[in-house]
Write an enzyme that holds these catalytic residues in place. Structure first.
Site, PDB file in Angstrom:
ATOM      1  N   ASP A  20       0.882  -1.166   0.000  1.00  0.00           N
ATOM      2  CA  ASP A  20       0.000   0.000   0.000  1.00  0.00           C
ATOM      3  C   ASP A  20       0.917   1.212   0.000  1.00  0.00           C
ATOM      4  O   ASP A  20       1.566   1.502   1.008  1.00  0.00           O
ATOM      5  CB  ASP A  20      -0.891  -0.034   1.248  1.00  0.00           C
ATOM      6  N   TYR A 237       0.160  -0.530  15.316  1.00  0.00           N
ATOM      7  CA  TYR A 237      -0.849  -0.733  14.284  1.00  0.00           C
ATOM      8  C   TYR A 237      -0.512   0.053  13.019  1.00  0.00           C
ATOM      9  O   TYR A 237      -0.277   1.252  13.079  1.00  0.00           O
ATOM     10  CB  TYR A 237      -2.236  -0.296  14.790  1.00  0.00           C
ATOM     11  N   LYS A 240      -4.087  -3.543   8.206  1.00  0.00           N
ATOM     12  CA  LYS A 240      -4.014  -5.000   8.098  1.00  0.00           C
ATOM     13  C   LYS A 240      -3.057  -5.374   6.962  1.00  0.00           C
ATOM     14  O   LYS A 240      -2.557  -4.520   6.242  1.00  0.00           O
ATOM     15  CB  LYS A 240      -5.407  -5.575   7.860  1.00  0.00           C
TER      16      LYS A 240
HETATM   17  C1  F6R Z   1      -7.941  -0.755   7.252  1.00  0.00           C
HETATM   18  C2  F6R Z   1      -7.776   0.571   6.680  1.00  0.00           C
HETATM   19  C3  F6R Z   1      -8.791   1.613   6.939  1.00  0.00           C
HETATM   20  C4  F6R Z   1      -8.279   2.637   7.931  1.00  0.00           C
HETATM   21  C5  F6R Z   1      -9.345   3.705   8.268  1.00  0.00           C
HETATM   22  C6  F6R Z   1      -8.780   4.808   9.184  1.00  0.00           C
HETATM   23  O1  F6R Z   1      -6.886  -1.612   6.906  1.00  0.00           O
HETATM   24  O2  F6R Z   1      -6.801   0.857   6.019  1.00  0.00           O
HETATM   25  O3  F6R Z   1     -10.002   1.054   7.359  1.00  0.00           O
HETATM   26  O4  F6R Z   1      -7.861   2.018   9.110  1.00  0.00           O
HETATM   27  O5  F6R Z   1      -9.805   4.324   7.099  1.00  0.00           O
HETATM   28  O6  F6R Z   1      -7.655   5.317   8.563  1.00  0.00           O
HETATM   29  P1  F6R Z   1      -6.798   6.525   9.153  1.00  0.00           P
HETATM   30  O7  F6R Z   1      -6.407   6.133  10.541  1.00  0.00           O
HETATM   31  O8  F6R Z   1      -5.661   6.611   8.201  1.00  0.00           O
HETATM   32  O9  F6R Z   1      -7.689   7.726   9.129  1.00  0.00           O
HETATM   33 MG    MG Z   2      -4.290   2.176   2.770  1.00  0.00          MG
HETATM   34 MG    MG Z   3      -5.020  -2.331   1.664  1.00  0.00          MG
END
Ligand code: F6R
Ligand code: MG
Ligand code: MG
Length: 382
Positions: A20, A237, A240
């Site tokens: 990613d 964290y 995933k």
């Molecule tokens: C799960 C994922 C998304 C983010 C969510 C919050 O793997 O990538 O669900 O966890 O959109 O993202 P942030 O913390 O970047 O605002």
């Molecule tokens: Mg992402």
């Molecule tokens: Mg992804």
């Protein structure tokens, strides 16, 4: 020579490496400029002869590099190519102010192998058969253990794979390498003899992940998947792991249709919003490889192709021929089931079992929230 018999034992490697590097509209999808950059980078590598050919695709916000070459697994130059491509794409993502630019680039300097640096890797060196059908899978908003269920169904469950009963070449069964992602240990179990022991481990999808499978009679490699845990690499964290896997099919191995059969129904995986929820996995064609509702539901794409003469076999135009396996009405029931289950789980909001167990939440940002509350707890009076 007969179809399926090793043809001069030519060794070809299929490498599927993903990262990613940043995405459009939150964690939704890889945008065109990043595809363009990756295509150009791999095209140059192909011109130099490092790889024989390739496909660039996406699973939601993950950029997927499928490369076929003759350099073997864990090759420094192949991994460096992937790493440099991801770094350049992450820089471009930063310029474009895409979201989460460089999200999975967890280390700075390349150390010879992208394993443990953020990107996910599935690799398989094969001795090419006369005709070698391969299906690769890539999932978004989920984690490595998510492939335990379909891999078990494909290679150990005769109720899924008729070949385990009908094809004498498969009666010998298959060997499964399982990784304990917490303790960094591995074990090999042989099915059908150790089917119950295998299930005892791989049912715990947050900890154990099937990494490789071989046919027991001749140790022919037939599946490989990525098992990295980003949180364990980064110590916190970071989303995933959005796993990838490679499976070989036909002629003494599960048929392509048997490999796809477990996906006729949706099943639950860990991941979805903030990597903190159970969600139904939805098999989709590349056109729907993008996460929306509650950052999901978690999606999986499958690409089928033939490996021939060290390459993904090509059409008259010289381009690799790829079949978008889940772009098919045969998976529409699974997609409807996924959405029915998705709305049911979302009705439960932050209550278990919609949210992961507290053990699994240890690897999410909720810990910071709980730490703050910790100080305010008072012992109960006796
Ligand atoms: C799960 C994922 C998304 C983010 C969510 C919050 O793997 O990538 O669900 O966890 O959109 O993202 P942030 O913390 O970047 O605002
Ligand atoms: Mg992402
Ligand atoms: Mg992804």
């Amino acid at each position: 020579m007969l179809n399926g018999v090793l043809d001069l034992a030519r060794k070809t490697t299929v490498s599927l490496i993903k990262c990613d590097v940043g995405s459009l509209a939150g964690h939704h999808v890889v945008p065109q400029p990043l595809f363009n950059l990756a295509e150009k980078s791999l095209q140059e590598a192909a011109k130099k002869g490092l790889i024989n050919n390739f496909i660039v695709f996406n699973a939601g916000d993950d950029l997927e590099l499928l490369m076929v070459h003759e350099k073997g697994e864990q090759n420094h130059d192949i991994h460096k190519l992937a790493w440099d491509t991801f770094k350049a794409a992450a820089n471009r993502a930063a310029e474009l102010k895409l979201y989460g630019a460089g999200q999975d680039i967890l280390k700075n300097a390349f150390s010879g192998n992208v394993r443990g640096m953020g990107p996910g890797v599935a690799e398989m060196e094969i001795e090419e058969r006369r005709s070698d059908p391969v299906v690769v899978f890539a999932a978004d908003k989920t984690s490595a253990g998510s492939f335990n269920y379909p891999l078990f169904r494909i290679f150990a469950d005769p109720m899924n794979t008729a070949g385990l009963v009908i094809d004498p070449a498969m009666l010998c069964g298959f060997k499964f390498e399982v990784i304990d992602t917490l303790e960094n240990k591995s074990i090999v179990l042989k099915c059908p003899e150790e089917i119950y022991e295998l299930l005892a481990l791989i049912g715990t999808v947050g900890r154990y992940a099937i990494s490789r499978i071989w046919r027991a009679s001749d140790d022919m490699i037939c599946a490989a998947s990525s098992v990295s845990k980003l949180s364990l690499i980064a110590g916190k964290y970071v989303g995933k792991d959005d796993p990838v896997m490679i499976t070989r099919a036909q002629h003494g191995l599960p048929a392509v249709g048997e490999i796809l059969a477990p996906f006729m129904h949706s099943y639950f995986v860990q991941g979805w919003m903030r990597g903190s929820h159970w969600g139904p996995l939805m098999p989709v064609g590349l056109c729907d490889s993008k996460c929306t509702a509650f950052d999901g539901p978690p999606r999986i794409v499958a690409l089928g192709f033939q490996v021939a003469d060290g390459k993904i076999s090509c059409g008259d135009d010289g381009e690799p021929m790829i079949a978008d396996m889940f772009d098919d009405p045969a998976f529409s029931i699974a997609r409807s089931e996924a959405m029915e289950n998705a709305v049911m789980l979302r009705r439960m909001g932050e209550f278990e079992p919609a949210r992961l167990s507290s053990e699994e939440m240890e690897y999410t940002t909720i810990q910071t929230v709980l730490e703050k509350l910790g100080k305010r707890f008072k012992p109960l009076e006796k």
